[in-house]
Structures are given as structure tokens and as C-alpha cells.
Design a protein around this motif. Sequence first.
Motif, PDB file in Angstrom:
ATOM      1  N   ASP A   1      -5.950  -6.106  -3.391  1.00 40.34           N
ATOM      2  CA  ASP A   1      -7.124  -6.277  -2.531  1.00 40.34           C
ATOM      3  C   ASP A   1      -6.659  -6.508  -1.100  1.00 40.34           C
ATOM      4  OD1 ASP A   1      -8.600  -6.109  -4.842  1.00 40.34           O
ATOM      5  OD2 ASP A   1      -9.190  -8.225  -4.868  1.00 40.34           O
ATOM      6  N   TRP A   2      -7.471  -6.040  -0.127  1.00 39.90           N
ATOM      7  CA  TRP A   2      -7.124  -6.177   1.286  1.00 39.90           C
ATOM      8  C   TRP A   2      -8.345  -6.688   2.028  1.00 39.90           C
ATOM      9  CZ3 TRP A   2      -6.140  -1.524   5.066  1.00 39.90           C
ATOM     10  CH2 TRP A   2      -5.600  -1.987   6.274  1.00 39.90           C
ATOM     11  N   GLU A   3      -8.197  -7.805   2.682  1.00 36.10           N
ATOM     12  CA  GLU A   3      -9.262  -8.420   3.473  1.00 36.10           C
ATOM     13  C   GLU A   3      -9.185  -7.861   4.899  1.00 36.10           C
ATOM     14  OE1 GLU A   3     -12.486 -11.028   4.071  1.00 36.10           O
ATOM     15  OE2 GLU A   3     -11.348 -10.907   2.212  1.00 36.10           O
ATOM     16  N   VAL A   4     -10.243  -7.154   5.317  1.00 32.60           N
ATOM     17  CA  VAL A   4     -10.289  -6.558   6.647  1.00 32.60           C
ATOM     18  C   VAL A   4     -11.646  -6.859   7.269  1.00 32.60           C
ATOM     19  CG1 VAL A   4     -10.191  -4.413   7.976  1.00 32.60           C
ATOM     20  CG2 VAL A   4      -8.787  -4.658   5.940  1.00 32.60           C
ATOM     21  N   ALA A   5     -11.647  -7.504   8.427  1.00 31.45           N
ATOM     22  CA  ALA A   5     -12.882  -7.790   9.180  1.00 31.45           C
ATOM     23  C   ALA A   5     -13.951  -8.440   8.291  1.00 31.45           C
ATOM     24  CB  ALA A   5     -13.416  -6.518   9.829  1.00 31.45           C
ATOM     25  N   GLY A   6     -13.520  -9.410   7.490  1.00 27.46           N
ATOM     26  CA  GLY A   6     -14.468 -10.129   6.660  1.00 27.46           C
ATOM     27  C   GLY A   6     -14.938  -9.395   5.416  1.00 27.46           C
ATOM     28  N   ARG A   7     -14.332  -8.277   5.131  1.00 25.44           N
ATOM     29  CA  ARG A   7     -14.715  -7.456   3.983  1.00 25.44           C
ATOM     30  C   ARG A   7     -13.496  -7.260   3.083  1.00 25.44           C
ATOM     31  NH1 ARG A   7     -16.279  -1.278   4.900  1.00 25.44           N
ATOM     32  NH2 ARG A   7     -16.262  -0.688   2.721  1.00 25.44           N
ATOM     33  N   THR A   8     -13.685  -7.316   1.783  1.00 22.95           N
ATOM     34  CA  THR A   8     -12.578  -7.113   0.845  1.00 22.95           C
ATOM     35  C   THR A   8     -12.599  -5.694   0.305  1.00 22.95           C
ATOM     36  OG1 THR A   8     -12.593  -9.446   0.205  1.00 22.95           O
ATOM     37  CG2 THR A   8     -11.490  -7.910  -1.276  1.00 22.95           C
ATOM     38  N   LEU A   9     -11.518  -4.975   0.560  1.00 18.09           N
ATOM     39  CA  LEU A   9     -11.343  -3.638   0.004  1.00 18.09           C
ATOM     40  C   LEU A   9     -10.537  -3.799  -1.285  1.00 18.09           C
ATOM     41  CD1 LEU A   9     -10.383  -1.870   3.326  1.00 18.09           C
ATOM     42  CD2 LEU A   9     -12.615  -1.875   2.217  1.00 18.09           C
ATOM     43  N   PRO A  10     -11.074  -3.352  -2.428  1.00 19.15           N
ATOM     44  CA  PRO A  10     -10.417  -3.630  -3.704  1.00 19.15           C
ATOM     45  C   PRO A  10      -9.170  -2.779  -3.968  1.00 19.15           C
ATOM     46  CG  PRO A  10     -12.394  -2.347  -4.072  1.00 19.15           C
ATOM     47  CD  PRO A  10     -12.351  -2.653  -2.595  1.00 19.15           C
ATOM     48  N   SER A  11      -8.279  -3.353  -4.773  1.00 17.78           N
ATOM     49  CA  SER A  11      -7.104  -2.643  -5.250  1.00 17.78           C
ATOM     50  C   SER A  11      -7.549  -1.307  -5.863  1.00 17.78           C
ATOM     51  CB  SER A  11      -6.419  -3.495  -6.302  1.00 17.78           C
ATOM     52  OG  SER A  11      -5.377  -2.784  -6.921  1.00 17.78           O
TER      53      SER A  11
ATOM     54  N   ALA B   1       0.841  -1.207   0.000  1.00 16.00           N
ATOM     55  CA  ALA B   1       0.000   0.000   0.000  1.00 16.00           C
ATOM     56  C   ALA B   1       0.876   1.257   0.000  1.00 16.00           C
ATOM     57  CB  ALA B   1      -0.917   0.010   1.216  1.00 16.00           C
ATOM     58  N   MET B   2       0.331   2.337  -0.537  1.00 14.08           N
ATOM     59  CA  MET B   2       1.012   3.634  -0.492  1.00 14.08           C
ATOM     60  C   MET B   2       0.413   4.449   0.654  1.00 14.08           C
ATOM     61  SD  MET B   2       1.383   4.531  -4.544  1.00 14.08           S
ATOM     62  CE  MET B   2      -0.347   4.329  -4.878  1.00 14.08           C
ATOM     63  N   PHE B   3       1.256   5.158   1.394  1.00 14.20           N
ATOM     64  CA  PHE B   3       0.834   5.905   2.576  1.00 14.20           C
ATOM     65  C   PHE B   3       1.218   7.374   2.410  1.00 14.20           C
ATOM     66  CE2 PHE B   3       1.697   7.769   6.724  1.00 14.20           C
ATOM     67  CZ  PHE B   3       0.538   7.471   7.408  1.00 14.20           C
ATOM     68  N   GLU B   4       0.263   8.258   2.723  1.00 15.96           N
ATOM     69  CA  GLU B   4       0.492   9.702   2.705  1.00 15.96           C
ATOM     70  C   GLU B   4      -0.280  10.315   3.866  1.00 15.96           C
ATOM     71  OE1 GLU B   4       0.228  11.507  -1.440  1.00 15.96           O
ATOM     72  OE2 GLU B   4      -0.957   9.672  -1.635  1.00 15.96           O
ATOM     73  N   THR B   5      -0.071  11.611   4.084  1.00 18.66           N
ATOM     74  CA  THR B   5      -0.872  12.338   5.074  1.00 18.66           C
ATOM     75  C   THR B   5      -1.550  13.512   4.391  1.00 18.66           C
ATOM     76  OG1 THR B   5       0.957  13.795   5.712  1.00 18.66           O
ATOM     77  CG2 THR B   5       0.698  11.737   6.956  1.00 18.66           C
ATOM     78  N   PHE B   6      -2.629  13.954   5.002  1.00 17.36           N
ATOM     79  CA  PHE B   6      -3.302  15.196   4.615  1.00 17.36           C
ATOM     80  C   PHE B   6      -3.819  15.803   5.912  1.00 17.36           C
ATOM     81  CE2 PHE B   6      -6.687  18.007   3.376  1.00 17.36           C
ATOM     82  CZ  PHE B   6      -6.176  18.626   2.246  1.00 17.36           C
ATOM     83  N   ALA B   7      -3.153  16.868   6.357  1.00 16.45           N
ATOM     84  CA  ALA B   7      -3.451  17.475   7.665  1.00 16.45           C
ATOM     85  C   ALA B   7      -3.306  16.399   8.741  1.00 16.45           C
ATOM     86  CB  ALA B   7      -4.819  18.138   7.672  1.00 16.45           C
ATOM     87  N   ASP B   8      -4.369  16.106   9.506  1.00 13.78           N
ATOM     88  CA  ASP B   8      -4.257  15.107  10.569  1.00 13.78           C
ATOM     89  C   ASP B   8      -4.752  13.732  10.132  1.00 13.78           C
ATOM     90  OD1 ASP B   8      -6.927  15.796  10.407  1.00 13.78           O
ATOM     91  OD2 ASP B   8      -7.249  15.774  12.571  1.00 13.78           O
ATOM     92  N   ALA B   9      -4.978  13.529   8.839  1.00 12.18           N
ATOM     93  CA  ALA B   9      -5.503  12.258   8.330  1.00 12.18           C
ATOM     94  C   ALA B   9      -4.414  11.444   7.641  1.00 12.18           C
ATOM     95  CB  ALA B   9      -6.641  12.527   7.343  1.00 12.18           C
ATOM     96  N   ALA B  10      -4.565  10.129   7.718  1.00 12.71           N
ATOM     97  CA  ALA B  10      -3.726   9.206   6.966  1.00 12.71           C
ATOM     98  C   ALA B  10      -4.473   8.844   5.688  1.00 12.71           C
ATOM     99  CB  ALA B  10      -3.456   7.947   7.778  1.00 12.71           C
ATOM    100  N   LEU B  11      -3.761   8.802   4.579  1.00 11.65           N
ATOM    101  CA  LEU B  11      -4.332   8.386   3.310  1.00 11.65           C
ATOM    102  C   LEU B  11      -3.594   7.140   2.852  1.00 11.65           C
ATOM    103  CD1 LEU B  11      -4.477  11.833   1.464  1.00 11.65           C
ATOM    104  CD2 LEU B  11      -6.301  10.712   2.760  1.00 11.65           C
ATOM    105  N   VAL B  12      -4.343   6.083   2.558  1.00 16.91           N
ATOM    106  CA  VAL B  12      -3.758   4.817   2.134  1.00 16.91           C
ATOM    107  C   VAL B  12      -4.373   4.442   0.793  1.00 16.91           C
ATOM    108  CG1 VAL B  12      -3.483   2.372   2.680  1.00 16.91           C
ATOM    109  CG2 VAL B  12      -3.426   4.078   4.523  1.00 16.91           C
ATOM    110  N   THR B  13      -3.526   4.203  -0.194  1.00 22.61           N
ATOM    111  CA  THR B  13      -3.984   3.748  -1.505  1.00 22.61           C
ATOM    112  C   THR B  13      -3.572   2.291  -1.655  1.00 22.61           C
ATOM    113  OG1 THR B  13      -3.664   5.965  -2.419  1.00 22.61           O
ATOM    114  CG2 THR B  13      -3.912   4.150  -3.994  1.00 22.61           C
ATOM    115  N   LEU B  14      -4.551   1.433  -1.923  1.00 23.49           N
ATOM    116  CA  LEU B  14      -4.274   0.005  -2.036  1.00 23.49           C
ATOM    117  C   LEU B  14      -3.788  -0.356  -3.434  1.00 23.49           C
ATOM    118  CD1 LEU B  14      -7.333  -1.506  -0.118  1.00 23.49           C
ATOM    119  CD2 LEU B  14      -5.038  -0.994   0.754  1.00 23.49           C
TER     120      LEU B  14
END
Length: 148
Positions: A133-143, A117-130
Motif C-alpha cells: 500500500d502507498w499513502e499519497v496525498a491522504g489517499r491509500t493506493l492498495p498493493s 514498487a516495480m517500474f516499467e515504461t510503455f511509449a512515453d508513459a511510466a507504469l508503476v506496480t505497487l
Amino acid sequence: GFVVPEAKSSVSYRTRDELLVGTDFGEGSLTDSGYPRVSKAWRRGTPLSEAVTVFEGEQSDVGTDQSMHHDRGFWHEIQVRMLDFYHTALWYRPGNPKGSAASAGAPFKRIPVPDDAMFETFADAALVTLRSDWEVAGRTLPSGSLLS
């Protein structure tokens, strides 16, 4: 000022008087790829030999880096192990420009995202670009997803 000998180096200002530097510090300080394996905090007015180690990667990493940046009113400090050209291991802590990198307070915490994954910030937020695909808590977040 600061003068770093010629080498494959990573250099960034942490504060006006402190540099985060990765370079050839001698035996064991470079990865197998020839990039910095060690990041040090270097105070203005001191010799590079007195810089304090703040982060180390593995010999097999492509390289390592520690940096701090200011983003829309928020300080962020990040450590990166480049596992290869497409995979990284990341650690984060809120930046604290009042202290040294070696004694800046909060410990770094591993950023729990896929290594590609790519990681960046914007102010106080984290931005992650996949990138995959990432399986999290039984849910698939797509590329290609942008997460915040």
C-alpha cells in the motif's frame, strides 16, 4: 567489438557505439554481494580501462545498473540501485542517443515511488506496480495497483 572479462557483469547497448557496463573494474567497484557497484560508458574502439564512470551505488547495495532502451518511439534512460532483492532506488531521464551517457544532457531525477514498487515504461508513459500500500496525498493506493 566489445569484450568484457568474465565476472558478474551488467552490459547493455546504449547506442551502436556505446555500451553501459558494470563489471569488476578493480578495488571498490563491486558491492558486498559481489555485483557491480559502478556503471561506466564504454565507447567502441577504446579499451575498457578508458570507460567513464556514469553511476555509482553504495557498497551495501546488492548491485547497481544503468541502462537505456527504446520503447514505441521513445528513449528512456534509467539508473537502479538494488537495495536488496525486493527494494530498489530508481532515477530517470529521457534518453538521448545523440550524446554520450556521460554528457547526454538532462540530469537524472529520482523516481518518487516506494522502494518496493516495480517500474516499467510503455511509449512515453511510466507504469508503476505497487507491491505494498502507498499513502499519497491522504489517499491509500492498495498493493497490486497499476499506476500510470
